[in-house]
Design a protein around this motif. Structure first.
Motif, PDB file in Angstrom:
ATOM      1  N   GLY A 187      33.633  40.762 134.520  1.00 30.58           N
ATOM      2  CA  GLY A 187      34.399  41.163 133.348  1.00 30.58           C
ATOM      3  C   GLY A 187      35.188  42.432 133.584  1.00 30.58           C
ATOM      4  O   GLY A 187      36.365  42.533 133.211  1.00 30.58           O
ATOM      5  N   GLU A 188      34.550  43.417 134.233  1.00 33.83           N
ATOM      6  CA  GLU A 188      35.236  44.679 134.530  1.00 33.83           C
ATOM      7  C   GLU A 188      36.425  44.445 135.449  1.00 33.83           C
ATOM      8  O   GLU A 188      37.426  45.165 135.387  1.00 33.83           O
ATOM      9  CB  GLU A 188      34.260  45.667 135.171  1.00 33.83           C
ATOM     10  N   ALA A 189      36.330  43.433 136.306  1.00 32.75           N
ATOM     11  CA  ALA A 189      37.429  43.123 137.219  1.00 32.75           C
ATOM     12  C   ALA A 189      38.508  42.267 136.569  1.00 32.75           C
ATOM     13  O   ALA A 189      39.530  41.965 137.200  1.00 32.75           O
ATOM     14  CB  ALA A 189      36.886  42.407 138.455  1.00 32.75           C
ATOM     15  N   GLY A 190      38.283  41.864 135.310  1.00 33.96           N
ATOM     16  CA  GLY A 190      39.266  41.059 134.606  1.00 33.96           C
ATOM     17  C   GLY A 190      39.286  39.599 134.995  1.00 33.96           C
ATOM     18  O   GLY A 190      40.189  38.857 134.588  1.00 33.96           O
ATOM     19  N   LEU A 191      38.282  39.136 135.737  1.00 33.73           N
ATOM     20  CA  LEU A 191      38.307  37.767 136.245  1.00 33.73           C
ATOM     21  C   LEU A 191      37.863  36.751 135.210  1.00 33.73           C
ATOM     22  O   LEU A 191      38.282  35.594 135.248  1.00 33.73           O
ATOM     23  CB  LEU A 191      37.434  37.668 137.496  1.00 33.73           C
ATOM     24  N   THR A 192      36.994  37.148 134.260  1.00 31.23           N
ATOM     25  CA  THR A 192      36.512  36.178 133.279  1.00 31.23           C
ATOM     26  C   THR A 192      37.584  35.806 132.264  1.00 31.23           C
ATOM     27  O   THR A 192      37.429  34.844 131.511  1.00 31.23           O
ATOM     28  CB  THR A 192      35.286  36.733 132.542  1.00 31.23           C
ATOM     29  N   ALA A 193      38.686  36.561 132.230  1.00 32.07           N
ATOM     30  CA  ALA A 193      39.771  36.233 131.306  1.00 32.07           C
ATOM     31  C   ALA A 193      40.555  35.007 131.748  1.00 32.07           C
ATOM     32  O   ALA A 193      41.284  34.405 130.963  1.00 32.07           O
ATOM     33  CB  ALA A 193      40.715  37.426 131.160  1.00 32.07           C
ATOM     34  N   SER A 194      40.410  34.630 133.016  1.00 30.83           N
ATOM     35  CA  SER A 194      41.131  33.467 133.553  1.00 30.83           C
ATOM     36  C   SER A 194      40.201  32.266 133.572  1.00 30.83           C
ATOM     37  O   SER A 194      39.222  32.244 134.326  1.00 30.83           O
ATOM     38  CB  SER A 194      41.634  33.765 134.972  1.00 30.83           C
ATOM     39  N   SER A 195      40.484  31.256 132.745  1.00 30.09           N
ATOM     40  CA  SER A 195      39.617  30.075 132.703  1.00 30.09           C
ATOM     41  C   SER A 195      39.648  29.316 134.016  1.00 30.09           C
ATOM     42  O   SER A 195      38.633  28.758 134.445  1.00 30.09           O
ATOM     43  CB  SER A 195      40.020  29.163 131.549  1.00 30.09           C
ATOM     44  N   SER A 196      40.793  29.279 134.685  1.00 27.91           N
ATOM     45  CA  SER A 196      40.864  28.559 135.959  1.00 27.91           C
ATOM     46  C   SER A 196      40.021  29.267 137.014  1.00 27.91           C
ATOM     47  O   SER A 196      39.334  28.613 137.817  1.00 27.91           O
ATOM     48  CB  SER A 196      42.312  28.435 136.418  1.00 27.91           C
ATOM     49  N   TRP A 197      40.046  30.618 137.034  1.00 21.03           N
ATOM     50  CA  TRP A 197      39.212  31.333 137.994  1.00 21.03           C
ATOM     51  C   TRP A 197      37.743  31.106 137.684  1.00 21.03           C
ATOM     52  O   TRP A 197      36.939  30.827 138.585  1.00 21.03           O
ATOM     53  CB  TRP A 197      39.509  32.832 137.960  1.00 21.03           C
TER      54      TRP A 197
END
Length: 504
Positions: A335-345
């Motif tokens: 989450g801190e890396a901003g990765l959970t905001a991308s559903s494809s990731w």
């Protein structure tokens, strides 16, 4: 004055002495920190098998929890995977509570008073963590770990650190970004239990130099001559586990820290020292069957003086498994890396993590793959490429499953991690990876359902996969465990499977 107010006032007084610039940010962070702890507590009240809860009425607009003494609790709908501090108020017998410690104290249940004190400390410590948070650039894995300020995503005692002063939290806790100087305690080799190859740099003639956390040296061992001077100590960066630290350019070191952090006292038993090399070698022999998708950090050496209070385990740095241009990130920091905001990731990561976990479970090894133990290797373009797992102390291993695949359990593996019980094996993996890491990354039951539904066609077709997609999700009953000090070991709750009623 309520218990939490006492705790918060004391933290503010200490801050005024040791870090006055944090006093106002700390006070500003208190409401959000209390809500974060209350959200975790409400989840437990909604789903854990607490003996003094007699019934629950879930509705679209809220939840009512019936208590054995005739009172009832009321609050918002309880989402078992929401970790955003959305619960700001809970009612008990008509009174409104925003303070989780006050709520727990007034529930008046066995061992509730002691747990209320932990919740007060957790809320105050969480506020301190939030007050001192600063944006950090992406970099090493330990830098990402230090960006995780809220601790365990589901434990109400997510930041409970009894025995630590404010000054000690600032000096030793990872979210405050300190450099911690480990002491080196010389112990005669013949007086040590040793497993693996103890580092040559930490030997001195016929003695081993055991790394010791400065808190442990001061409060537990009370050693007057620990080598923590600039020229003798070991400078290291604390990781999410607090007692485990990364030595720059070297290994990661798990130290004994005999205080309660969340659920457990963090010492290192002599038994785990003697078995560590065998468990590490066993894991190293199994992972090649996973086509390079999982690496397990090897235990290089472990040693203790025969007690759990002076011991250390030395492990490989997970970043050694990153190739050119790749990064290693702990799953708790997604989450801190901003990765959970991308559903494809997130879809790609879920398929990778679930496939590896299920394949390994079919072979006979259940990982405790929560966000602290599991790391993801990111390709140069940011895609999830493979996984790294660290800390084998609490895996579970099935001899019967191993035998079906031509594998054998070696000597030296401790009996406590050996089981052929499918429920125990699935609890270990599903409770940590699915209800834990993936649930927290998804952030809601609805989002987790979508994640599992999209992943399902790409998962290995095993009986464990069918159980994952069909049965209630197991999760450690963390509040029940803290309210049951006379019953050691894990206790479990069953969460509604978010796929219930959905086609797949």
């Amino acid at each position: 004055m309520p218990r939490s107010a006492d705790e918060e006032s004391e933290v503010a007084r200490e801050l005024a002495r040791v870090r006055p610039a944090l006093v106002e940010p700390f006070r500003a962070a208190l409401p959000g920190a209390r809500a974060a702890v209350l959200t975790r507590l409400w989840r437990a009240l909604a789903f854990e098998p607490l003996p003094w809860v007699t019934g629950r009425e879930h509705a679209a607009d809220g939840l009512t929890v019936r208590l054995a003494d005739g009172r009832s609790l009321s609050g918002p709908p309880a989402d078992p995977f929401a970790v955003d501090g959305a619960v700001t108020e809970v009612g008990l017998a008509g009174a409104a509570y925003r303070d989780p410690a006050a709520l727990m104290a007034d529930l008046d249940v066995p061992h509730g008073s002691a747990f209320a004190a932990e919740l007060a400390g957790s809320a105050a410590s969480s506020a301190l963590s939030r007050a001192d948070a600063v944006p950090l650039p992406g970099g090493t894995a330990w830098e990402w770990e230090q960006r995780v300020v809220d601790g365990h995503p589901y434990h109400p005692g997510c930041r409970s650190r009894p025995g630590f002063t404010v000054a000690e939290e600032l000096a030793y806790a990872p979210e405050h970004r300190p450099v911690v100087r480990l002491g080196l305690v010389p112990v005669d080799r013949e007086d040590c239990l040793v497993s693996g190859d103890w580092p040559a740099a930490w030997r001195e003639g016929g003695r081993l130099l055991l790394p010791v956390h400065p808190w442990q040296a001061r409060h537990v061992l009370r050693l007057p001559d620990v080598r923590e001077r600039e020229e003798d100590g070991v400078a290291a960066h604390p990781l999410m586990a607090l007692r485990t630290l990364a030595v720059p350019g070297g290994p990661q070191v798990k130290t004994a820290l005999s205080t309660r952090l969340t659920s457990s006292v963090r010492d290192i038993s002599p038994g785990s020292v003697t078995s560590s090399a065998a468990v590490s070698a066993f894991a190293e022999s199994v992972t090649p069957r996973l086509d390079g998708l999982l690496h397990v950090t090897r235990t290089l050496g472990a040693a203790c003086d025969g007690t759990p209070d002076l011991a250390a385990v030395v492990r490989e740095d997970p970043e050694m498994y990153a190739g050119p241009g790749e990064r290693v990130l702990p799953v708790a920091a997604l989450g801190e890396a901003g990765l959970t905001a991308s559903s494809s990731w997130l879809d790609g990561f879920a398929v990778l993590a679930l496939s590896v976990g299920l394949r390994l479970l079919e072979l006979g090894v259940a990982l405790e793959a929560h966000g602290q133990n599991l790391l993801v290797v990111l390709s140069p373009d940011g895609r999830p490429a493979r996984l790294v797992y660290r800390d084998l102390a609490d895996i579970r291993v099935s001899p019967a499953r191993l035998a079906r695949h031509g594998l054998r359990l070696p000597e030296g593996v401790p009996a406590r991690i050996v089981t052929d019980d499918a429920t125990a094996l699935r609890r270990k993996l599903f409770g940590s990876l699915v209800a834990g890491a993936l649930g927290a990354a998804a952030g809601s039951a609805e989002a987790l359902a979508g994640l599992l539904l999209r992943s399902a066609p790409r998962l290995p077709p095993t009986a464990d996969r069918e159980a994952l997609l069909r049965d209630p999700l197991p999760v450690k009953a963390l509040t029940l465990m803290r309210l049951s000090p006379d019953r050691p070991g894990d206790r479990w709750a069953a969460l509604p499977n978010p796929l219930s009623g959905r086609g797949r």
